[in-house]
Design an enzyme around this catalytic site. Sequence first.
Site, PDB file in Angstrom:
ATOM      1  N   ASP A 214     125.048  -4.380 108.171  1.00  0.00           N
ATOM      2  CA  ASP A 214     124.085  -3.535 107.473  1.00  0.00           C
ATOM      3  C   ASP A 214     124.202  -2.100 107.974  1.00  0.00           C
ATOM      4  OD1 ASP A 214     121.711  -3.023 105.813  1.00  0.00           O
ATOM      5  OD2 ASP A 214     120.662  -2.796 107.726  1.00  0.00           O
TER       6      ASP A 214
ATOM      7  N   HIS B 200     122.968   0.616 104.717  1.00  0.00           N
ATOM      8  CA  HIS B 200     121.948   0.431 105.756  1.00  0.00           C
ATOM      9  C   HIS B 200     120.546   0.524 105.155  1.00  0.00           C
ATOM     10  CE1 HIS B 200     120.647   1.488 110.137  1.00  0.00           C
ATOM     11  NE2 HIS B 200     120.009   0.455 109.648  1.00  0.00           N
TER      12      HIS B 200
ATOM     13  N   ARG C 292     121.898  -1.283 114.923  1.00  0.00           N
ATOM     14  CA  ARG C 292     122.539   0.027 114.998  1.00  0.00           C
ATOM     15  C   ARG C 292     124.048  -0.172 115.032  1.00  0.00           C
ATOM     16  NH1 ARG C 292     118.880   3.424 114.183  1.00  0.00           N
ATOM     17  NH2 ARG C 292     117.104   3.684 115.543  1.00  0.00           N
TER      18      ARG C 292
ATOM     19  N   GLU D  61     127.824   6.035 110.104  1.00  0.00           N
ATOM     20  CA  GLU D  61     127.322   6.011 108.727  1.00  0.00           C
ATOM     21  C   GLU D  61     127.269   7.412 108.152  1.00  0.00           C
ATOM     22  OE1 GLU D  61     123.513   4.159 108.959  1.00  0.00           O
ATOM     23  OE2 GLU D  61     124.364   2.189 109.203  1.00  0.00           O
TER      24      GLU D  61
END
Length: 87
Positions: free
Chosen positions: A45, A68, A21, A50
Amino acid sequence: MINADVMKALGPRGVIINVARGSVVDEQALVAALKSGTILAAGLDCVRHEPTVPDELRAMQNVVLLPHIGSASVVTRMQWISWWSTI
């Protein structure tokens, strides 16, 4: 949380990999550690907000960014496509 103290403990050959996360890593501390050489590199990632990736992270040669992979929804994927097209 991966904060400045953890990054300092990793040392100048340390690499942060985050596939969990975005909130797991203190992004301000990460940018500072990468700029100063406190750690060597980062592979991300996911990021805190986001699909918006901080410009400083996008510009760094010692950072690898992935959309992600765990965010496999149509809405999120379309936002990532829009973001990646600006690079």
